[in-house]
Enzyme design. Structure first.
Site, PDB file in Angstrom:
ATOM      1  N   ARG A  10       0.818  -1.217   0.000  1.00  0.00           N
ATOM      2  CA  ARG A  10       0.000   0.000   0.000  1.00  0.00           C
ATOM      3  C   ARG A  10       0.853   1.270   0.000  1.00  0.00           C
ATOM      4  NH1 ARG A  10      -3.944  -2.178   4.655  1.00  0.00           N
ATOM      5  NH2 ARG A  10      -2.042  -3.198   5.302  1.00  0.00           N
ATOM      6  N   LYS A 118       2.938 -18.670   9.323  1.00  0.00           N
ATOM      7  CA  LYS A 118       2.044 -18.916  10.441  1.00  0.00           C
ATOM      8  C   LYS A 118       1.784 -17.593  11.171  1.00  0.00           C
ATOM      9  CE  LYS A 118       4.914 -18.556  14.041  1.00  0.00           C
ATOM     10  NZ  LYS A 118       4.601 -17.657  15.064  1.00  0.00           N
ATOM     11  N   ASP A 205       1.044 -18.523  19.220  1.00  0.00           N
ATOM     12  CA  ASP A 205       2.230 -17.946  18.568  1.00  0.00           C
ATOM     13  C   ASP A 205       3.331 -18.994  18.386  1.00  0.00           C
ATOM     14  OD1 ASP A 205       3.936 -15.908  17.548  1.00  0.00           O
ATOM     15  OD2 ASP A 205       4.882 -15.701  19.516  1.00  0.00           O
ATOM     16  N   HIS A 210       5.667 -24.293  16.539  1.00  0.00           N
ATOM     17  CA  HIS A 210       7.043 -24.700  16.872  1.00  0.00           C
ATOM     18  C   HIS A 210       7.099 -25.875  17.865  1.00  0.00           C
ATOM     19  CE1 HIS A 210       7.657 -21.055  14.830  1.00  0.00           C
ATOM     20  NE2 HIS A 210       7.854 -20.239  15.843  1.00  0.00           N
TER      21      HIS A 210
HETATM   22  C1  BG6 Z   1       8.168 -16.720  16.241  1.00  0.00           C
HETATM   23  C2  BG6 Z   1       7.241 -16.066  17.217  1.00  0.00           C
HETATM   24  O1  BG6 Z   1       7.460 -17.567  15.376  1.00  0.00           O
HETATM   25  O2  BG6 Z   1       9.132 -17.481  16.948  1.00  0.00           O
HETATM   26  C3  BG6 Z   1       8.027 -15.197  18.173  1.00  0.00           C
HETATM   27  O3  BG6 Z   1       6.281 -15.284  16.521  1.00  0.00           O
HETATM   28  C4  BG6 Z   1       9.125 -15.988  18.847  1.00  0.00           C
HETATM   29  O4  BG6 Z   1       7.177 -14.626  19.163  1.00  0.00           O
HETATM   30  C5  BG6 Z   1       9.965 -16.711  17.804  1.00  0.00           C
HETATM   31  O5  BG6 Z   1       9.943 -15.089  19.564  1.00  0.00           O
HETATM   32  C6  BG6 Z   1      10.965 -17.667  18.425  1.00  0.00           C
HETATM   33  O6  BG6 Z   1      11.843 -18.099  17.418  1.00  0.00           O
HETATM   34  P1  BG6 Z   1      13.396 -18.303  17.691  1.00  0.00           P
HETATM   35  O7  BG6 Z   1      13.957 -18.720  16.373  1.00  0.00           O
HETATM   36  O8  BG6 Z   1      13.925 -17.004  18.204  1.00  0.00           O
HETATM   37  O9  BG6 Z   1      13.481 -19.381  18.722  1.00  0.00           O
END
Ligand code: BG6
Length: 530
Positions: A10, A118, A205, A210
């Site tokens: 945008r 995600k 999140d 993860h």
């Molecule tokens: C992200 C989340 O997907 O993963 C974050 O949105 C989080 O909130 C992050 O901090 C953690 O990833 P990493 O690679 O720092 O362990």
């Protein structure tokens, strides 16, 4: 030679301004040698302004792409990367398709692929809607769902460690593993991501993606081969077997908390009930993993970064551990942060004249911290894999659905306040201790203060196996059987044998629990009378 990056957004930017933003990012990575290359690289970037909801703007983007193709005299491959809030996905995806942008050149040339980040949806329902839309508009081989944890070196190494070595795979099941703990503790907070984070919370999140992917990688079965289909299929098989927690389990075994000061962050509601910490327990409906508790715990501002998978083994039988503990248990720890590596904890003789044991470790350092380029290396790998058409490190539709099936009931009961939102002091580990304590208290209450001690009369196949499981779980088992061989078997695995019912009763402290594992019929009454 034939590569272009076109920004579409945008914001009112010229291509020059877009390039200078990228130049700013690259500045710290440029030296005299690369300077010329960088300016060549920047010339591959251009910008087209557009409103995401305006179909005509997509035609304009198509004109830009068509004129590049015309210059090259071919139909180029096209990769659409959606770096936008998830609520914009449906609109953008529909416009991309209806403007003809995602139409491949022909079956042989000019593939089109789409990358989505995600969270894929906000709950199971919206995730299903997004998935339906994606699968209506694209084939699964065109869809690349990013979970950057799958591209983490240590997690990829986990498969190599498990499947390229024959060291642990034989003991990798509920026969020898007692529990698994998966931690994603962060030192950082929500900082400038308030508006995004407040609508998501820790469970969705990082939990829905993860942490559950870490379960899949820890427990998945040996794949037929190391190609995308086999690996994704086996990850999905684990995720599909996650037991859906009941309302009572959610109430009793999940925790959520928010750090104080969170509500003052820009973009966060002043009365926000969003969790910045959670702890939950998962079980699998799977013969190899039945009854193994898997604890998932993550939070922000926890004082330190600790990201790891801890696999705890049952202690050996017969149990030679000193009365009152400690129980000799082995652990394999996969560390992602702060160090990347694997630790194996084991017991060794303490040097000296006495036979005393002490815990020691084998430590494997995967690589030095300085060698890691966090995020850049994960995304570099993911983008390259997408260009090369390798979906191994991307989440499949099946996996995503299975992860939501597990998370959805927890999220919805939290929404209804079924579990209180605790508060914790940022940059401390107070909440970790608090939830551990609450868990212990709860276990004590549920066990109604009983000692882990039982008498088992009847050491047939079932009685003996029950004794074995109880012994593994740290119980004291006194057993008797008419056959002295069965009593010896129990002693061999660490139980206390009694050669009469009277001795068994005498060998137990009050209040006594006695399990009669005998064939049905008059015999039972005889034994009860005895
Ligand atoms: C992200 C989340 O997907 O993963 C974050 O949105 C989080 O909130 C992050 O901090 C953690 O990833 P990493 O690679 O720092 O362990």
């Amino acid at each position: 030679d034939r590569f272009r990056v076109i920004g579409f957004s945008r914001r009112d930017l010229t291509s020059k301004e877009f390039q200078s933003r990228i130049a700013d990012i690259l500045k710290n990575h440029t030296d005299n040698k690369t300077k010329k290359l960088i300016s060549l690289f920047l010339s591959l970037f251009s910008y087209t302004r557009g409103q995401f909801e305006n179909k005509n703007d997509y035609y304009q983007l198509k004109n830009t792409l068509d004129s590049i193709d015309a210059g090259w005299g071919l139909c180029s491959n096209k990769l659409f990367y959606l770096a936008v809030p998830p609520e914009l996905y449906p609109k953008i995806l529909k416009n991309l398709v209806s403007s003809g942008l995602t139409k491949p050149g022909s079956p042989e040339e000019g593939w089109t692929r789409v990358i989505v980040e995600k969270p894929f949806g906000k709950d199971a329902k919206t995730a299903r809607e997004l998935d339906e839309l994606l699968t209506k508009l694209f084939k699964e081989i065109q869809i690349y769902r990013v979970d950057h944890y799958l591209a983490k070196e240590m997690l990829q190494n986990m498969l190599v460690f498990r499947f390229a070595n024959n060291l642990f795979e034989g003991s990798w099941s509920n026969d020898l593993i007692e529990k698994i703990d998966i931690r994603l503790h962060e030192a950082i907070g929500v900082e400038d991501r308030g508006a995004f984070y407040d609508g998501v919370g820790a469970l969705r999140d990082v939990g829905q993606n993860h942490l559950l992917q870490m379960i899949a990688l820890t427990l998945m079965a040996y794949p037929e081969n190391f190609k995308a289909d086999s690996i994704r299929k086996n990850r999905a098989a684990i995720l599909k077997n996650l037991k859906i927690p009941s309302a009572a389990e959610i109430k009793n075994s999940t925790f959520r908390a928010q750090y104080s000061g969170y509500q003052k962050i820009k973009g966060v509601k002043t009365n926000s009930q969003t969790e910045t910490y959670f702890k939950a327990r998962a079980f699998l409906d799977h013969p190899r993993w039945e009854n193994i508790p898997i604890t998932l715990e993550s939070g922000k501002r926890l004082g330190e970064s600790k990201k790891e998978i801890v696999v705890t083994f049952v202690h050996p039988l017969p149990c030679l551990c000193p009365t009152g503990g400690p129980h000799y248990k082995n652990r394999v720890i996969f560390h992602l942060e702060p160090k990347e590596g694997i630790t194996i904890q084991f017991w060794a003789k303490k040097p000296g004249s006495k036979l005393e044991l002490e815990e020691r470790t084998f430590d494997f350092l995967f690589r030095q911290k300085e060698k890691r380029v966090q995020y850049t290396e994960e995304y570099e790998k993911l983008l390259l894999d997408c260009v090369e058409g390798d979906q191994t490190l991307f989440v499949s539709s099946e996996e995503d659905k299975a992860m939501w099936r597990f998370i959805d009931p927890i999220y919805h009961s939290w929404e209804k306040d079924a579990v209180p939102l605790l508060s914790y002091k940022p940059d401390t580990q107070e909440i970790l201790r608090q939830t551990d304590r609450l868990e212990e208290e709860r276990e004590g209450r549920e066990g109604r203060g009983l000692k882990k001690e039982i008498g088992i009369i009847g050491l047939g196949k079932m009685g003996l196996n029950i004794s074995k499981r109880l012994l593994q779980a740290g119980w004291r088992v006194v057993g008797s059987d008419e056959k002295s061989k069965a009593v010896l078997e129990l002693e061999k695995i660490g139980g206390i044998g009694a050669n009469s019912v009277q001795k068994l009763v005498a060998g137990l402290s009050r209040p006594k629990i006695i399990w009669l594992m005998l064939p049905a019929g008059a015999l039972i009454d005889d034994f009860i009378t005895k």
